[in-house]
Design a protein around this motif. Structure first.
Motif, mmCIF file in Angstrom:
data_model
loop_
_atom_site.group_PDB
_atom_site.id
_atom_site.type_symbol
_atom_site.label_atom_id
_atom_site.label_comp_id
_atom_site.label_asym_id
_atom_site.label_seq_id
_atom_site.Cartn_x
_atom_site.Cartn_y
_atom_site.Cartn_z
ATOM 1 N N THR A 13 0.827 -1.130 0.107
ATOM 2 C CA THR A 13 -0.134 0.129 -0.082
ATOM 3 C C THR A 13 0.910 1.160 -0.152
ATOM 4 N N GLY A 14 0.550 2.368 -0.555
ATOM 5 C CA GLY A 14 1.214 3.355 -0.776
ATOM 6 C C GLY A 14 2.408 3.230 -1.764
ATOM 7 N N ALA A 38 -2.326 2.644 -4.390
ATOM 8 C CA ALA A 38 -2.160 4.022 -4.001
ATOM 9 C C ALA A 38 -3.443 4.766 -4.783
ATOM 10 N N ARG A 39 -3.517 6.164 -4.090
ATOM 11 C CA ARG A 39 -4.393 6.999 -4.365
ATOM 12 C C ARG A 39 -4.267 7.686 -5.719
ATOM 13 N N ASN A 91 1.922 0.342 4.088
ATOM 14 C CA ASN A 91 2.708 1.496 4.230
ATOM 15 C C ASN A 91 2.126 2.704 4.248
ATOM 16 N N ALA A 92 0.871 2.665 3.530
ATOM 17 C CA ALA A 92 0.119 4.078 3.512
ATOM 18 C C ALA A 92 -0.285 4.604 4.652
ATOM 19 N N ASN A 115 -5.018 5.731 8.447
ATOM 20 C CA ASN A 115 -3.823 4.906 9.095
ATOM 21 C C ASN A 115 -4.268 3.781 9.873
#
Length: 240
Positions: A13-14, A38-39, A91-92, A115
């Motif tokens: 993630t991220g 990711a976004r 990770n995000a 988070n």
């Protein structure tokens, strides 16, 4: 002797910037196939192009991890394109700083939605993959703020302390499934999360770089399956 990670499948993630992107590059060098969340679609596509030179399978999916339906879709796509995960890198994260009395309640909630609940949503979807294999690795990226809070970081620190508790309990639950849960607590790393628009001013001689954290991840994952590092902290030698 440790173990090789070539041929394994990692979801990150991220994964299109900062620590997540650096991890993707280091994992790809090791022959790990990657699913990146990711976004920002354009950042994901750019990262995907960079990683294709390593000759591993890459899947990307734009998703906001605070949205469980988007996480579910991303994980389903990765499973179809790559297979079930062997490694999960949570990770995000987002941050916002300010005095407790000045910070808006909605900001507080959003930090926890991403988070804490974001990490929960991803774990909920991916953990069954590892359980089905009776083996796997989870790295939760917390923060030094999750070990010792600092003034002006009440929301961010609280969210990272929550990650500590969740990781500790999960680790105890899944050890019997041969699943290792690592919690990393880096101090200041030269990423946009820490430096914002002033990232170009980072001093590579003083500040930890995303690549440093990625190298540490690889080293942890290569440990013999019988051992893992439950919790660790990463600090710059001399950032002064």
């Amino acid at each position: 002797m440790g173990q090789e990670i070539s041929g394994k499948i990692a979801y990150i993630t991220g994964g299109s910037s900062g620590i997540g992107k650096a991890a993707a590059h280091h994992f790809a060098k090791e022959g790990v196939h990657l699913g990146l969340i990711a976004r920002r679609k354009e950042n994901l596509e750019e990262t995907q192009q960079e990683l294709e030179t390593y000759g591993v399978n890459i899947a990307i999916c734009r998703a906001d991890i605070s949205k469980p339906d988007q996480v579910k879709t991303a994980v389903q796509q990765f499973e179809q394109k790559l297979g079930k995960a062997d490694i999960l890198i949570n990770n995000a994260a987002i941050s916002d700083y300010g005095n407790f009395q000045d910070m808006d309640e909605e900001v507080w909630k959003h930090i926890f939605e991403v988070n804490v609940f974001g990490t929960y949503h991803v774990l909920k979807e991916v953990l069954p993959h590892l359980v089905s294999k009776q083996k796997g690795d989870i790295i939760n990226v917390s923060s030094s703020n999750g070990l010792k809070a600092t003034a002006g970081s009440t929301a961010y620190s609280a969210s990272k302390f929550a990650i500590q508790g969740m990781s500790e309990a999960l680790m105890q639950e899944v050890r019997k499934e041969n699943i290792r849960v690592f919690t990393m607590n880096p101090s200041l790393v030269a990423t946009k999360l820490a430096f914002g628009d002033k990232l170009e001013e980072k001093n590579e001689d003083k500040f930890m770089q995303p690549e440093d954290i990625a190298e540490y991840m690889v080293a942890q994952l290569k440990l013999n399956q019988r051992i893992f590092i439950k919790q660790s902290a990463q600090w710059a030698t001399n950032p002064f």
